[in-house]
Design a protein around this motif. Sequence first.
Motif, PDB file in Angstrom:
ATOM      1  N   TRP A   1      56.496  41.448  78.467  1.00  0.00           N
ATOM      2  CA  TRP A   1      57.375  40.376  78.929  1.00  0.00           C
ATOM      3  C   TRP A   1      56.671  39.501  79.962  1.00  0.00           C
ATOM      4  O   TRP A   1      56.754  38.268  79.912  1.00  0.00           O
ATOM      5  CB  TRP A   1      58.647  40.943  79.553  1.00  0.00           C
ATOM      6  CG  TRP A   1      59.572  39.856  80.046  1.00  0.00           C
ATOM      7  CD1 TRP A   1      60.563  39.227  79.343  1.00  0.00           C
ATOM      8  CD2 TRP A   1      59.555  39.238  81.334  1.00  0.00           C
ATOM      9  NE1 TRP A   1      61.173  38.269  80.112  1.00  0.00           N
ATOM     10  CE2 TRP A   1      60.567  38.248  81.345  1.00  0.00           C
ATOM     11  CE3 TRP A   1      58.780  39.421  82.479  1.00  0.00           C
ATOM     12  CZ2 TRP A   1      60.829  37.446  82.446  1.00  0.00           C
ATOM     13  CZ3 TRP A   1      59.037  38.617  83.591  1.00  0.00           C
ATOM     14  CH2 TRP A   1      60.056  37.649  83.568  1.00  0.00           C
TER      15      TRP A   1
ATOM     16  N   GLU B   1      62.127  35.387  73.865  1.00  0.00           N
ATOM     17  CA  GLU B   1      61.851  36.292  74.986  1.00  0.00           C
ATOM     18  C   GLU B   1      61.913  37.758  74.556  1.00  0.00           C
ATOM     19  O   GLU B   1      62.905  38.207  73.986  1.00  0.00           O
ATOM     20  CB  GLU B   1      62.862  36.051  76.102  1.00  0.00           C
ATOM     21  CG  GLU B   1      62.634  36.916  77.331  1.00  0.00           C
ATOM     22  CD  GLU B   1      63.674  36.648  78.403  1.00  0.00           C
ATOM     23  OE1 GLU B   1      63.503  37.156  79.524  1.00  0.00           O
ATOM     24  OE2 GLU B   1      64.653  35.928  78.123  1.00  0.00           O
TER      25      GLU B   1
ATOM     26  N   THR C   1      62.153  41.860  75.409  1.00  0.00           N
ATOM     27  CA  THR C   1      63.009  42.586  76.350  1.00  0.00           C
ATOM     28  C   THR C   1      62.217  42.956  77.602  1.00  0.00           C
ATOM     29  O   THR C   1      61.189  43.624  77.508  1.00  0.00           O
ATOM     30  CB  THR C   1      63.565  43.863  75.710  1.00  0.00           C
ATOM     31  OG1 THR C   1      64.285  43.511  74.533  1.00  0.00           O
ATOM     32  CG2 THR C   1      64.489  44.583  76.674  1.00  0.00           C
ATOM     33  N   PRO C   2      62.668  42.510  78.781  1.00  0.00           N
ATOM     34  CA  PRO C   2      61.938  42.860  80.005  1.00  0.00           C
ATOM     35  C   PRO C   2      62.209  44.298  80.427  1.00  0.00           C
ATOM     36  O   PRO C   2      63.222  44.901  80.048  1.00  0.00           O
ATOM     37  CB  PRO C   2      62.490  41.873  81.038  1.00  0.00           C
ATOM     38  CG  PRO C   2      63.860  41.544  80.546  1.00  0.00           C
ATOM     39  CD  PRO C   2      63.808  41.609  79.046  1.00  0.00           C
TER      40      PRO C   2
ATOM     41  N   ASP D   1      59.295  44.416  85.564  1.00  0.00           N
ATOM     42  CA  ASP D   1      59.279  42.963  85.413  1.00  0.00           C
ATOM     43  C   ASP D   1      60.141  42.274  86.464  1.00  0.00           C
ATOM     44  O   ASP D   1      60.972  42.901  87.124  1.00  0.00           O
ATOM     45  CB  ASP D   1      59.766  42.576  84.012  1.00  0.00           C
ATOM     46  CG  ASP D   1      58.752  42.924  82.938  1.00  0.00           C
ATOM     47  OD1 ASP D   1      57.554  42.741  83.193  1.00  0.00           O
ATOM     48  OD2 ASP D   1      59.159  43.395  81.858  1.00  0.00           O
TER      49      ASP D   1
END
Length: 361
Positions: free
Chosen positions: A39, A196, A198-199, A204
């Motif tokens: 991420w 995006e 997944t953080p 993150d």
Amino acid sequence: MKIVNLSQRTPAWLAWRAQGVTASEAAVILGRSPYQTPWRLWAEKTGLCLPDDLSNNPFVQRGIALEDTARQGFEERHDTLLLPVCAEHTDHPALRCSFDGLTESDEPVELKVPAQKTWDAVAREGEDSLAFGLYWVQVQFQLAVAEAARGWLVFDPVRPKVRALEFVIERDAGFIEQELIPACLQFHEAVRKKQEPTPDPQRDCFVPMGEEALQWDRLAAQYRAAERRAKVLEAELKGHKAQLAEAQSGLVGLMGEFLLADQTDLRVLRYRQQGSVDYATALEALMPDLDPTLLESHRRPASERVRVTLKGDDAQPAPAEPDTPRRRRRKASAQASAPAADDSAASVTETTLEPEPIGYF
């Protein structure tokens, strides 16, 4: 592979790298790097977050400065010439390499100029070391681009009497075709389409969006205003404390040998307080062979802390405190327990919350 006529570390080279996926990013994309998440790499490549500035990192500077020396060392040891070139994958031009060197048979050679600690770990653990595992992925990426059957991974600290550690890396076709290339191409598409990933909340950064961004800006402005006011009050309080100390010193001086003075509305008592026991020193002296792990069962619960750093014009360093033995002990304790960070040009406020168990990563 397709050779690209670029000089490494030039603005054109940086722009070319930014438009694709590079060998040094492969381990991150596969989730194998402890230093960066997929991420975070995506956020940097899409402009959501700024990348860390490593230009002043001494390890990075040393590696760049000694790369030519490491290359010459490999050439001398193997009686060959290494050509540092840039290239793209024949079928997937988004996959890009900046080779430290290609041998006369187009075998990639990845040169690392490690710190002594890293070299020691590689020398001790070999292919089980963290550094080898990370850079093995990088060399596999290079083998895919170069269409080579094998390559070299070299750890050369470029120090007198410290030998270079060399590993021959065989091409892992299954890994390249089934895992590496698909993951890198998928990541490239995610960057291109701004999809995006997944953080990881543990690693993150939180990035507020929409209504949360408006709330963040409002609360940040509130924090800055309160911080500025707090600094004014702290400076004023510090001045009053200095006046108190000056007056107290004068009063004690007037008392001479007397321990008690009680005049008008002021009572002054001089007394001696017993010093605290330095348990760490006492334990080391009384039980020097004690296994530190035995103390873990007596450790109090961990507490979660919050560090807020003001960056920019509002980040004015606080006035320096007098250097006293007590302050030196407090500073040493804080440095031992606080996370590593460069707050030299920022205002930092740290808050301790109620003790509760926290995870470690």
